[in-house]
Design a protein around this motif. Structure first.
Motif: not given
Ligand SMILES: Cc1cc2nc3c(=O)[nH]c(=O)nc-3n(C[C@H](O)[C@H](O)[C@H](O)COP(=O)(O)OP(=O)(O)OC[C@H]3O[C@@H](n4cnc5c(N)ncnc54)[C@H](O)[C@@H]3O)c2cc1C
Length: 453
Positions: A12-13, A15, A34, A147, A149, A191-192, A260, A291, A338, A357-358, A371
């Motif tokens: 997951g790329a 943040p 990836f 790519k 997973i 990967d979220g 929102y 997703d 949500l 992360g998430d 984030v």
């Molecule tokens: C409406 C909304 C508002 C928000 N506002 C805030 C805020 O103001 N402040 C704050 O701190 N947080 C906020 N958040 C939360 C924040 O967006 C998330 O916590 C943050 O994006 C998590 O980052 P992450 O990299 O863990 O996951 P994600 O941002 O979900 O990134 C996951 C990455 O993994 C990739 N991926 C998924 N599955 C696969 C797979 N099988 N193989 C390869 N890659 C894959 C995805 O394409 C994605 O690029 C908000 C969330 C939402 C929904």
């Protein structure tokens, strides 16, 4: 033992995965990322994120990116308006004399002439800009775009893992896939919410929080024609809260703005999405098995009648200016139910695999911390890996899988404790913001009256 320096795959790329890679790279440690999406620009990245001094900014500093972050982040984006649904303004930080400024405790990292201290130390940055900043800090070939997973499987008789990719199977796997598929000593799932790595560690799945958000926006050119909307939102954001409804309006660095429009469709936290498959006939997006964040609107949002119908139904008692602001946002919307993992969720450690992360602790956005918690995960996990590799270089420790497993366990214990507090705070904020007297309570909290994690 296969190789002393761990072979690392980050899944997951987003943040958080990018943050981890950037800190590792700065410390001379190689990893492959990836990413399911084919590029960083393949889809609109959504809104603005506030990056906190004590967490997100610390991670950026560890990657050497804090000065660059300060150049592109928006301290003025902290300016908040809190407005009751009838239009009564309870708080307007745009009217305060001093600008909210970054207060980061990292003075040595500040560029010359950097801003004075103050504000809440949470400057805003567009999600796209944050990701671009992190991507630019990495070697070009570090991210394997496109790519995704599909699964991660143990290599028998070892503590290593192999990756399988979406769209390939054992009979059709190409030699390129073969070389990428491992084995890896560390598979780090960033990967979220709908992580494919998580099932290796736990059966837990995100639960519907009861709230769905309609995410709509207005382009820079359109907003330039609507100074009334820009003024209503102010320099940063504007929150209009009432029982079971929350209109959150925000300005972006590229001159656009977003709303929102959030509705609590159920007071229960549950697995299904009762009554929220649609808000005004819009198909849902971002749920289990879905997703992919593609826009999923099945109605013509460009039609003013559609927008009016939505506003009449859910925000009919809101002030005219608030309704006008949403009416002006004609760009095709996304519906985001949500989700959250249970507060305090944790798992038993397993060698060579973990989450950050998430993927580890998805929570709703109501404390604005998601984030930031994830960037702290990235920092602490990177620190553990760097220390492990350093010990190897100095010939200390066993240099084997025992040490690596211990490093992951220490990371997880710290992460569980930290994220539990943030998840609990987020759950409390949801109840406050969607409850009776929400606007007054939010102003009190912003004035330093808790709750805190
Ligand atoms: C409406 C909304 C508002 C928000 N506002 C805030 C805020 O103001 N402040 C704050 O701190 N947080 C906020 N958040 C939360 C924040 O967006 C998330 O916590 C943050 O994006 C998590 O980052 P992450 O990299 O863990 O996951 P994600 O941002 O979900 O990134 C996951 C990455 O993994 C990739 N991926 C998924 N599955 C696969 C797979 N099988 N193989 C390869 N890659 C894959 C995805 O394409 C994605 O690029 C908000 C969330 C939402 C929904």
């Amino acid at each position: 033992m296969s190789t002393p320096i761990p072979n690392i795959a980050i899944i997951g790329a987003g943040p958080v995965g990018l943050m981890l890679a950037a800190i590792l790279h700065r410390n001379g440690i190689q990893a492959k990322i990836f990413e399911r999406e084919t590029s960083a620009t393949v889809r609109a990245q959504g809104g603005t994120l506030d990056i906190h001094a004590e967490t997100g900014q610390r991670a950026l500093a560890a990657a050497g990116l804090l000065p660059a972050f300060k150049k592109i982040s928006r301290p003025e984006g902290e300016a908040t308006r809190v407005v009751k649904k009838d239009g009564t303004v309870l708080l307007d930080e745009n009217e305060q004399e001093r600008d909210p400024r970054v207060g980061d405790g990292e003075e040595e990292e500040q560029e010359e002439g950097g801003g004075e201290e103050g504000g809440r130390g949470r400057p805003e940055i567009d999600r796209t800009d944050l990701k671009d900043l992190l991507i630019a800090a990495l070697p070009q070939d570090m991210i394997r775009w496109g790519k995704g997973i599909s699964s991660v499987t143990p290599v028998p008789g070892t503590q290593q893992w192999k990756l399988e990719f979406i769209g390939s199977d054992s009979t059709t796997t190409s030699s390129a896939d073969d070389s990428e598929s491992g084995p890896y000593d560390l598979v780090l799932g960033a990967d979220g919410a709908w992580s494919r790595v998580r099932p290796l560690l736990t059966d837990a799945k995100p639960l519907y929080s009861g709230v769905s958000a309609l995410d709509v926006w207005i382009s820079p050119a359109q907003l330039a024609q609507r100074p009334d909307v820009a003024a209503f939102i102010g320099r940063g954001s504007c929150m209009l809260l009432s029982e079971d409804r929350f209109l959150s309006l925000q300005r972006h660095g590229d001159g656009s703005a977003r709303a929102y429009a959030m509705v609590r469709t159920s007071r229960e936290v549950c697995g299904a999405v009762p009554g929220a498959e649609t808000l005004l006939g819009l198909d849902r997006d971002g749920g289990e098995g879905d997703d992919n964040d593609d826009d999923a609107a099945v109605v013509d949002w460009t039609d003013a009648k559609t927008r009016e119908r939505f506003l009449d139904r859910y925000f009919g008692d809101y002030a005219r200016e608030a309704r006008d602001a949403v009416l002006a946002m004609t760009q095709q919307p996304t519906l985001r139910p949500l989700y959250m993992l249970p507060v305090g969720h944790r798992w038993e450690p397993r060698p060579g695999v973990t989450l950050l992360g998430d993927a580890a602790h998805v929570m709703t956005p109501f404390a604005g911390v998601g984030v930031n918690v994830g960037m702290m995960d990235a920092l602490e996990l990177a620190e553990g890996i760097v220390a492990y590799v350093k010990r190897l270089g100095e010939g200390e420790g066993e240099g084997g899988k025992g040490d690596l497993a211990e490093m992951l366990r220490d990371y997880e214990n710290g992460m569980f404790e930290r994220s539990r507090k943030d998840a609990a705070l987020t759950a409390r904020m949801l109840e406050i913001e969607f409850g009776e007297g929400g606007p007054e309570k939010v102003v009190e909290i912003m004035s330093g009256g808790g709750p805190s994690s």
